[in-house]
Design a protein around this motif. Sequence first.
Motif, PDB file in Angstrom:
ATOM      1  N   SER A  12       1.438  -1.652   0.048  1.00 48.65           N
ATOM      2  CA  SER A  12       0.206   0.038   0.030  1.00 48.65           C
ATOM      3  C   SER A  12       0.958   1.307   0.252  1.00 48.65           C
ATOM      4  O   SER A  12       2.228   1.125   0.763  1.00 48.65           O
ATOM      5  CB  SER A  12      -1.316   0.458   1.327  1.00 48.65           C
ATOM      6  OG  SER A  12      -0.119   0.140   2.155  1.00 48.65           O
ATOM      7  N   GLY A  13      -0.013   2.333  -0.366  1.00 47.97           N
ATOM      8  CA  GLY A  13       1.010   3.595  -0.700  1.00 47.97           C
ATOM      9  C   GLY A  13       0.920   4.344   1.116  1.00 47.97           C
ATOM     10  O   GLY A  13       2.358   4.438   1.378  1.00 47.97           O
ATOM     11  N   PHE A  14       0.455   3.871   2.268  1.00 49.95           N
ATOM     12  CA  PHE A  14       0.903   4.584   3.332  1.00 49.95           C
ATOM     13  C   PHE A  14       1.329   3.053   3.796  1.00 49.95           C
ATOM     14  O   PHE A  14       2.497   4.308   4.645  1.00 49.95           O
ATOM     15  CB  PHE A  14      -0.638   3.796   4.455  1.00 49.95           C
ATOM     16  CG  PHE A  14      -1.114   4.567   5.098  1.00 49.95           C
ATOM     17  CD1 PHE A  14      -1.433   5.617   5.866  1.00 49.95           C
ATOM     18  CD2 PHE A  14      -0.078   4.176   6.686  1.00 49.95           C
ATOM     19  CE1 PHE A  14      -1.760   6.248   6.987  1.00 49.95           C
ATOM     20  CE2 PHE A  14       0.060   5.206   7.741  1.00 49.95           C
ATOM     21  CZ  PHE A  14      -0.486   6.533   7.928  1.00 49.95           C
ATOM     22  N   ASN A  66       4.934   5.136   1.912  1.00 49.63           N
ATOM     23  CA  ASN A  66       5.475   6.266   1.962  1.00 49.63           C
ATOM     24  C   ASN A  66       6.062   6.641   4.121  1.00 49.63           C
ATOM     25  O   ASN A  66       6.843   6.698   4.434  1.00 49.63           O
ATOM     26  CB  ASN A  66       4.725   7.149   2.633  1.00 49.63           C
ATOM     27  CG  ASN A  66       3.626   8.163   1.073  1.00 49.63           C
ATOM     28  OD1 ASN A  66       5.135   8.317   0.017  1.00 49.63           O
ATOM     29  ND2 ASN A  66       2.539   8.808   1.142  1.00 49.63           N
ATOM     30  N   HIS A 120       0.270  13.747   3.564  1.00 46.91           N
ATOM     31  CA  HIS A 120      -0.366  12.836   3.263  1.00 46.91           C
ATOM     32  C   HIS A 120      -0.040  12.583   5.036  1.00 46.91           C
ATOM     33  O   HIS A 120       0.825  12.063   5.840  1.00 46.91           O
ATOM     34  CB  HIS A 120      -0.095  11.538   2.472  1.00 46.91           C
ATOM     35  CG  HIS A 120      -1.189  10.752   2.696  1.00 46.91           C
ATOM     36  ND1 HIS A 120      -1.349   9.964   3.218  1.00 46.91           N
ATOM     37  CD2 HIS A 120      -2.856  10.864   2.580  1.00 46.91           C
ATOM     38  CE1 HIS A 120      -2.611   8.782   3.279  1.00 46.91           C
ATOM     39  NE2 HIS A 120      -3.360   9.622   2.937  1.00 46.91           N
ATOM     40  N   SER A 155       0.510   9.228   6.255  1.00 43.29           N
ATOM     41  CA  SER A 155       1.612   8.187   6.180  1.00 43.29           C
ATOM     42  C   SER A 155       2.927   9.271   5.588  1.00 43.29           C
ATOM     43  O   SER A 155       3.856   8.450   6.912  1.00 43.29           O
ATOM     44  CB  SER A 155       1.114   7.729   4.778  1.00 43.29           C
ATOM     45  OG  SER A 155       1.537   8.182   3.900  1.00 43.29           O
ATOM     46  N   GLU A 204       3.442  16.370  -1.681  1.00 38.20           N
ATOM     47  CA  GLU A 204       2.366  15.899  -2.752  1.00 38.20           C
ATOM     48  C   GLU A 204       2.468  16.206  -4.352  1.00 38.20           C
ATOM     49  O   GLU A 204       2.923  17.526  -4.272  1.00 38.20           O
ATOM     50  CB  GLU A 204       1.449  15.656  -2.716  1.00 38.20           C
ATOM     51  CG  GLU A 204       0.673  14.655  -0.686  1.00 38.20           C
ATOM     52  CD  GLU A 204      -0.740  15.113  -1.053  1.00 38.20           C
ATOM     53  OE1 GLU A 204      -1.320  14.377  -1.111  1.00 38.20           O
ATOM     54  OE2 GLU A 204      -0.497  14.423   0.452  1.00 38.20           O
ATOM     55  N   SER A 253      -4.492  15.219  -2.051  1.00 33.59           N
ATOM     56  CA  SER A 253      -5.439  14.234  -1.762  1.00 33.59           C
ATOM     57  C   SER A 253      -6.933  15.011  -1.157  1.00 33.59           C
ATOM     58  O   SER A 253      -8.262  14.853  -1.755  1.00 33.59           O
ATOM     59  CB  SER A 253      -5.333  13.344  -1.102  1.00 33.59           C
ATOM     60  OG  SER A 253      -4.738  13.546   0.358  1.00 33.59           O
ATOM     61  N   ASP A 269       5.277  12.560  -2.936  1.00 35.80           N
ATOM     62  CA  ASP A 269       3.995  11.827  -3.005  1.00 35.80           C
ATOM     63  C   ASP A 269       3.507  12.064  -3.911  1.00 35.80           C
ATOM     64  O   ASP A 269       2.367  12.650  -4.209  1.00 35.80           O
ATOM     65  CB  ASP A 269       3.733  11.627  -1.820  1.00 35.80           C
ATOM     66  CG  ASP A 269       2.854  10.811  -1.878  1.00 35.80           C
ATOM     67  OD1 ASP A 269       2.139   9.198  -1.998  1.00 35.80           O
ATOM     68  OD2 ASP A 269       1.465  10.882  -0.744  1.00 35.80           O
ATOM     69  N   ALA A 310       0.737   9.592  -5.624  1.00 36.34           N
ATOM     70  CA  ALA A 310      -0.084   9.111  -5.375  1.00 36.34           C
ATOM     71  C   ALA A 310      -1.380   9.205  -6.408  1.00 36.34           C
ATOM     72  O   ALA A 310      -1.709   8.630  -6.884  1.00 36.34           O
ATOM     73  CB  ALA A 310      -0.691   8.810  -3.736  1.00 36.34           C
ATOM     74  N   HIS A 311      -1.723  10.870  -5.788  1.00 29.55           N
ATOM     75  CA  HIS A 311      -3.169  10.959  -7.248  1.00 29.55           C
ATOM     76  C   HIS A 311      -2.181  12.010  -8.248  1.00 29.55           C
ATOM     77  O   HIS A 311      -3.407  12.214  -9.278  1.00 29.55           O
ATOM     78  CB  HIS A 311      -3.518  12.430  -6.575  1.00 29.55           C
ATOM     79  CG  HIS A 311      -4.504  11.323  -5.393  1.00 29.55           C
ATOM     80  ND1 HIS A 311      -5.966  10.717  -5.452  1.00 29.55           N
ATOM     81  CD2 HIS A 311      -4.067  11.419  -3.488  1.00 29.55           C
ATOM     82  CE1 HIS A 311      -5.935  10.563  -3.989  1.00 29.55           C
ATOM     83  NE2 HIS A 311      -5.171  11.069  -3.027  1.00 29.55           N
ATOM     84  N   THR A 338       1.169   5.068  -6.463  1.00 30.45           N
ATOM     85  CA  THR A 338       0.653   4.324  -5.789  1.00 30.45           C
ATOM     86  C   THR A 338      -0.157   3.559  -6.688  1.00 30.45           C
ATOM     87  O   THR A 338      -0.363   4.166  -8.339  1.00 30.45           O
ATOM     88  CB  THR A 338      -0.612   4.658  -4.640  1.00 30.45           C
ATOM     89  OG1 THR A 338      -1.101   5.863  -5.129  1.00 30.45           O
ATOM     90  CG2 THR A 338       0.314   5.252  -3.598  1.00 30.45           C
ATOM     91  N   LYS A 391      -5.231   3.846  -7.150  1.00 29.66           N
ATOM     92  CA  LYS A 391      -5.940   4.741  -7.882  1.00 29.66           C
ATOM     93  C   LYS A 391      -6.369   5.061  -9.090  1.00 29.66           C
ATOM     94  O   LYS A 391      -7.124   4.359  -9.640  1.00 29.66           O
ATOM     95  CB  LYS A 391      -5.574   6.448  -7.046  1.00 29.66           C
ATOM     96  CG  LYS A 391      -5.148   6.287  -5.501  1.00 29.66           C
ATOM     97  CD  LYS A 391      -4.501   7.719  -4.816  1.00 29.66           C
ATOM     98  CE  LYS A 391      -4.507   7.372  -3.409  1.00 29.66           C
ATOM     99  NZ  LYS A 391      -4.983   6.084  -2.168  1.00 29.66           N
ATOM    100  N   GLY A 416      -1.615  -1.925  -4.352  1.00 31.63           N
ATOM    101  CA  GLY A 416      -0.415  -1.619  -3.239  1.00 31.63           C
ATOM    102  C   GLY A 416       0.414  -0.136  -3.875  1.00 31.63           C
ATOM    103  O   GLY A 416      -0.009   0.591  -4.634  1.00 31.63           O
TER     104      GLY A 416
HETATM  105  C1  LIG Z   1      -1.735  11.477  -1.307  1.00 30.96           C
HETATM  106  C2  LIG Z   1      -1.543  10.287  -0.254  1.00 30.96           C
HETATM  107  N1  LIG Z   1      -0.485   9.572  -0.325  1.00 30.96           N
HETATM  108  C3  LIG Z   1      -0.691   7.996  -0.343  1.00 30.96           C
HETATM  109  C4  LIG Z   1      -1.699   7.086   0.170  1.00 30.96           C
HETATM  110  C5  LIG Z   1      -2.311   6.059   0.654  1.00 30.96           C
HETATM  111  O1  LIG Z   1      -2.138   4.986  -0.268  1.00 30.96           O
HETATM  112  P1  LIG Z   1      -2.659   3.237  -0.453  1.00 30.96           P
HETATM  113  O2  LIG Z   1      -4.332   3.554  -0.060  1.00 30.96           O
HETATM  114  O3  LIG Z   1      -2.524   3.042  -1.390  1.00 30.96           O
HETATM  115  O4  LIG Z   1      -2.157   3.186   1.205  1.00 30.96           O
HETATM  116  C6  LIG Z   1      -2.726   8.197  -0.015  1.00 30.96           C
HETATM  117  C7  LIG Z   1      -3.940   7.697  -0.211  1.00 30.96           C
HETATM  118  O5  LIG Z   1      -5.369   7.932   0.403  1.00 30.96           O
HETATM  119  C8  LIG Z   1      -3.199   9.256  -0.707  1.00 30.96           C
HETATM  120  O6  LIG Z   1      -3.973   9.941  -0.809  1.00 30.96           O
END
Ligand SMILES: Cc1ncc(COP(=O)(O)O)c(C=O)c1O
Length: 383
Positions: free
Chosen positions: A104-106, A109, A130, A132, A170, A174, A199, A201-202, A226, A229, A235
């Motif tokens: 996971s992204g969490f 990070n 975020h 995380s 980021e 998010s 980061d 992710a988005h 990530t 999304k 993952g």
């Molecule tokens: C900016 C950001 N980073 C990391 C994450 C974590 O990613 P994941 O959902 O894969 O754990 C999120 C999740 O919502 C996010 O919004």
Amino acid sequence: MAHPLTEKITQQLTQQQASGLLRQRKLLGSGTDNHPVNFDFSHNDYLGLASSTELAQALYQGALTYGVGSKASPLVSGYGEAHQLLEQKLCAITGHQACMLFCSGFSANSTLMKTLFDSTDVVIADKLVHASIIDGLVDSGAKLARYLHNDIDSAERLLAKHPNNVLITESVFSMDGDSAPINALSALCQQYNSWLIVDDAHGFGVVDPHGSAAITAKQVDIQVVTFGKALGCQGAAILASQDVIDFLVANARHYIYSTALSPANAYLAYAAIELIQKSPHLPSQLNDNITLFRTLASQAGINLTASQTAIQPIIIGDNALTMMVAESLAQKGFKVGAIRSPTVPVGSARLRITLNAKHTSLQINQLVTQLALLLIDQPIENP
Ligand SMILES: Cc1ncc(COP(=O)(O)O)c(C=O)c1O
């Protein structure tokens, strides 16, 4: 005598309930009072890939070829061909030398932060990064210096005070949907001999017009992407120089002591990237939908933020009022995110509306009609 933990749990739940901040899960597909969700504007599946038949087949194919489980941590025997295939693909489209995968992204990070830093470090980060990242930094013991959100001058003041350092942001935020000034931050980091960690992710997969990532190794030193999304699966990956990845592989406790991402999922993420590369119409449909939503909403007099991405927040302010608007929308079959403090600063509770490539013009039209009704024509008020 009640167990002390029972007392603590009961007290906290009661407090959260009383202040309207008790978070609860809702079964997917049911809205408030079991109203069906007809129009979902709440998730991060920006290209509509999570339910694609092609990716369901890829998952099956990946499971048949590489197995459903990785069976061990990456350093034991959980790192296989599917993982390598995905890592090579990610390096090819971002230009980074090396890569490592997470479930996971969490975890990517927080692991990155607590492995890189310790209590002797001062780390510079945007005020809105975020949870995380924050959790990982807190675990690392590093001191956190936060600059004003997306404010280059504020970032520069901190870099001037703490040069030879690291700055974290980021790419697309998010909860606000606005984009960081990556090129300006990158130039600033070079000026102060500092690394830039992003980061992504988005952003990753969404802004991808010609098959290569929008953010690459040219601008950033370490990039977290990530798969949950725009890729519609699950993952994450950390991308960086070979030395950084070698260091993390050898020292990141979460990576060393946890079962590796399943090979079927690694293959699925690989297939999702390939699918995006051959479907330039998807990001373009998403952009059309973002433009349509913004045009209709501003014509209706709804206050929008400057976000030009799929994440379109409508700031309501009050927590309870935000929940009431979201619930009224749910009763009409529209699911939107209702984001309250402490996820966002107090007084900035919001509807988090997310567009995707598969929304139809009619659905977007109908959402804006409902929003206008609840926010402008017959505004809901706190009782
Ligand atoms: C900016 C950001 N980073 C990391 C994450 C974590 O990613 P994941 O959902 O894969 O754990 C999120 C999740 O919502 C996010 O919004």
